[in-house]
Design a protein around this motif. Structure first.
Motif, PDB file in Angstrom:
ATOM      1  N   LYS A 250      -3.770  26.648   2.336  1.00 49.18           N
ATOM      2  CA  LYS A 250      -2.977  26.259   1.108  1.00 49.18           C
ATOM      3  C   LYS A 250      -1.540  25.720   1.651  1.00 49.18           C
TER       4      LYS A 250
ATOM      5  N   ASP B 123      -1.098  34.756   1.003  1.00 50.46           N
ATOM      6  CA  ASP B 123      -1.948  35.039   1.895  1.00 50.46           C
ATOM      7  C   ASP B 123      -1.497  34.655   3.411  1.00 50.46           C
ATOM      8  N   CYS B 124      -0.284  35.239   3.566  1.00 52.14           N
ATOM      9  CA  CYS B 124       0.396  35.214   4.772  1.00 52.14           C
ATOM     10  C   CYS B 124       0.727  36.471   5.912  1.00 52.14           C
TER      11      CYS B 124
ATOM     12  N   ARG C 202      11.984  33.483   7.166  1.00 50.06           N
ATOM     13  CA  ARG C 202      10.569  34.196   6.868  1.00 50.06           C
ATOM     14  C   ARG C 202      10.268  34.927   7.982  1.00 50.06           C
TER      15      ARG C 202
ATOM     16  N   LEU D  84       3.908  31.454  11.806  1.00 47.58           N
ATOM     17  CA  LEU D  84       3.864  30.410  10.678  1.00 47.58           C
ATOM     18  C   LEU D  84       5.327  30.110  10.356  1.00 47.58           C
TER      19      LEU D  84
ATOM     20  N   THR E 256       0.847  22.766  -4.933  1.00 49.86           N
ATOM     21  CA  THR E 256      -0.037  23.388  -3.714  1.00 49.86           C
ATOM     22  C   THR E 256      -1.480  22.746  -3.939  1.00 49.86           C
TER      23      THR E 256
ATOM     24  N   THR F  73       5.072  32.959  -1.026  1.00 47.24           N
ATOM     25  CA  THR F  73       3.921  32.366  -0.138  1.00 47.24           C
ATOM     26  C   THR F  73       2.969  33.506  -0.203  1.00 47.24           C
TER      27      THR F  73
ATOM     28  N   CYS G 179       2.610  26.155   4.965  1.00 43.81           N
ATOM     29  CA  CYS G 179       1.350  26.137   4.941  1.00 43.81           C
ATOM     30  C   CYS G 179       0.842  27.587   5.075  1.00 43.81           C
ATOM     31  N   ASN G 180       0.101  28.161   4.546  1.00 51.08           N
ATOM     32  CA  ASN G 180      -0.103  29.644   4.865  1.00 51.08           C
ATOM     33  C   ASN G 180      -1.486  29.708   5.601  1.00 51.08           C
TER      34      ASN G 180
ATOM     35  N   GLU H  85       5.418  38.054   2.124  1.00 51.25           N
ATOM     36  CA  GLU H  85       4.863  36.829   1.788  1.00 51.25           C
ATOM     37  C   GLU H  85       5.786  36.168   0.961  1.00 51.25           C
TER      38      GLU H  85
ATOM     39  N   GLN I  11       0.142  37.483   9.652  1.00 46.99           N
ATOM     40  CA  GLN I  11       0.182  36.138  10.123  1.00 46.99           C
ATOM     41  C   GLN I  11       1.233  35.755  11.121  1.00 46.99           C
TER      42      GLN I  11
END
Length: 611
Positions: free
Chosen positions: A386, A357-358, A262, A364, A570, A355, A381-382, A267, A361
């Motif tokens: 979530k 809303d990442c 990742r 993670l 989710t 994924t 987990c984002n 995302e 960030q």
């Protein structure tokens, strides 16, 4: 092909995904050592103790900047009771300590559990957990340590990665106390801070990734059994690529012989394979330009774990020529220098997991449960409350189910049994006016729902199979891409994408429905309905709505590596005015529990198969 005896869902709960059971918070007193101000507190890492006997209550450690919390989970019948019990609290009083990583080990002589922690002060500190005392401190890194892992076969061997761009492997055996650092993985492999490392299940290989968006695969020599005076420096990995991601990589992990990774600004979590790489090979990589990828990527048997392989790839076979124009270098596939249009791919992208809303960030981390006899489940987990779960066995079971339905319809066979995770279809109301229309709609949906190709293949169970094997299916897909699509693949190592055809398009259904208005078609439909009535009852895709079929394709279709697989489950948690950012995920050894830690020193406890 056997018929399904009834429409009732299977009694097995092997397909269950975790449910939120509890959460814990910890009030920290950490302050910035420079400014003296209190700043946002976070749990950065969580790891389960892997050496307990089967059936024992699982124990895990959570790491914050100054503290380590040792907890035990106890099964209880009251779902309203918090199952987590705090056993011990260890505080790091080092003035410059700001820890973010941990891993378990043990004293091989006494069996005492040890916990290693590390962070900004560039030290690895080993604690006796029962006594709460510092056993030893490992010093050598020239920058902060961002990840710690333990060899899956040798509890006394741990690895650390650092801002100094190197990976160090440490021995905790008494004979190596004078020089605990066994190996340094460095050279030109990385040029910026390292963030994530992962051991292969055999302990023979290690992945590293970081800020330079590079992912490297290293071959680990056998650990010396005698005292050493200097660590062995390994300058080059056997595989290196910058092409999987376009930004810093903050999590990388083996999944059998496949790889999950990742990047911060993307995302997706990508599942991919290295062409020609097989952990079962005891010799040097093949120099053939057309290697055969491993047909099966199963975990080794228990007997293999007791007698781990001692052979490793010779270090001199690593690709040592540094060429900035080559974004991927591999010793597993010695491809000739062909033009980008004809050069075979060094790797194959298999699946992308969506994924949301990442973006932006940092730090993670996902975790995949990969235990013998259990479904492999990917958890993440984002940055906005979530929690996402993917049962990787669903990918193969869905694609094989569609193929079986296609074959059954083509050869006029009995309806096939649907995978155990699919709900039973709703039985239509049987009236004289609707019997013919129902039979026609079922036949149409079955025909249109069949996949465009037979790419999904492999030994994957359906129904209530307890031994699903998604790695074999994905490996077969990689082999097909390498054999059939290498000429079309680009020099970047990305395979050519295949077009995606959604099953059961509304256009074809409308056409068939309109055709039933003619008398001749109505007669044929009546004959088909009578034939269907004489067959054994079972499940066909016609028993589900087009919306359900589209949703399952979004969650399971692996015929196009550019598709983004949506989560199978989710869980949205109330952030109480603040977004929960999931920093790390951990699975208990038997897969019953999943713990996710993050900001505000908060840990979320998920349970499967609760009593």
């Amino acid at each position: 092909m056997t018929a399904m005896p009834s429409n009732k869902p299977p009694s097995s709960n092997e397909w269950d995904l975790p449910k939120l059971r509890a959460s814990i918070n910890f009030q920290d007193d950490w302050k910035d050592p420079v400014s003296g101000e209190s700043i946002a507190h976070e749990f950065f890492d969580v790891k389960f103790y892997p050496y307990n006997p089967p059936g024992a209550p699982p124990i895990f450690a959570i790491t914050s900047k100054k503290h380590v919390i040792i907890c035990r989970i106890t099964q209880n019948a009251d779902s309203s009771t918090n199952p987590v019990e705090v056993l011990k609290l260890i505080r790091d009083d080092d003035e410059n300590a700001a820890n973010c990583s941990c891993c378990w080990s043990k004293d091989l002589e006494t069996g005492q559990p040890w916990l290693c922690i590390a962070g900004a002060d560039a030290k690895v500190k080993v604690y006796d957990v029962k006594e709460g005392k510092l056993v030893k401190t490992l010093v050598g890194h020239g920058g902060g340590i961002n990840d710690l892992v333990t060899s899956p076969l040798v509890p006394s061997l741990i690895a650390s990665c650092s801002d100094d761009t190197t990976v160090r492997l440490w021995s905790l055996l008494p004979i190596h106390s004078a020089q605990p650092c066994m190996f340094i993985l460095g050279g030109d492999a990385h040029i910026w801070d390292l963030l994530s490392i992962s051991f292969h299940d055999t302990g023979r290989y290690l992945l590293s990734a970081g800020h330079d968006q590079t992912i490297n695969l290293w071959t680990i020599p056998p650990c010396p059994k005698d005292h050493v005076t200097h660590p062995q420096v390994i300058h080059y990995p056997h595989f290196s690529t910058k092409e999987i991601h376009n930004s810093l990589v903050d999590c990388v992990s083996f999944f059998g012989d496949l790889i999950l990774s990742r990047a911060c600004w993307e995302e997706t979590i990508v599942l991919w394979s290295i062409s020609g790489f097989s952990s079962s090979s005891p010799s040097a990589p093949s120099s053939s330009p057309h290697p055969s990828p491993s047909p099966s990527l199963l975990l080794p048997d228990d007997d293999d774990n007791e007698n781990p392989p001692t052979t490793t790839l010779p270090l001199e076979t690593a690709p040592t020529t540094f060429d900035p124009s080559k974004l991927t270098r591999s010793a597993f596939w010695q491809a000739p220098d062909l033009s980008p249009a004809t050069r075979p791919s060094y790797f194959t992208r298999l699946v992308q997991f969506k994924t949301v809303d990442c973006k932006g960030q940092f730090y993670l981390r996902f975790k995949v449960l990969h235990a013998r006899g259990k479904h492999p489940v990917l958890a993440f987990c984002n940055a906005k409350n979530k929690f996402m779960f993917w049962d990787l066995s669903r990918l193969g079971s869905w694609n094989r189910f569609k193929q079986q339905v296609k074959e059954a319809d083509k050869e006029d066979l009995c309806p096939v049994q649907q995978p155990g995770w699919m709900p039973a279809r709703k039985a239509p109301r049987k009236t004289a006016a609707t019997d013919t229309a129902t039979a026609t709609a079922a036949a149409t949906a079955t025909a249109t729902a069949a996949p465009a190709t037979g790419r999904a293949s492999g030994r994957l169970g359906t129904g209530t199979s307890t031994s699903p094997d998604p790695e074999t299916l994905l490996s077969a897909a990689a082999a097909a891409a390498s054999a059939g699509g290498s000429a079309a693949g680009s020099g970047s190592g990305r395979p050519g994408s295949s077009s995606r055809e959604r099953p059961g398009s509304r256009g074809s259904t409308a056409t068939n429905t309109k055709a039933t208005a003619t008398a001749a078609t109505a007669t044929a439909a009546a004959a088909a309905a009578a034939d269907t009535a004489n067959r054994p009852t079972g499940i066909r895709l016609g028993g589900y709505t087009q919306k359900q079929i589209d949703e399952w394709n979004d969650q399971c279709d692996i015929t196009d590596s550019h598709n983004e697989i949506k989560p199978h489950k989710t869980v949205m948690v109330d952030g109480k005015g603040q977004h929960f950012v999931g920093r790390q995920v951990a699975w208990s050894p038997e897969g019953d529990w999943c713990v996710v830690v993050g900001n505000s020193n908060r840990a979320m406890i998920f349970q499967r198969w609760g009593k």
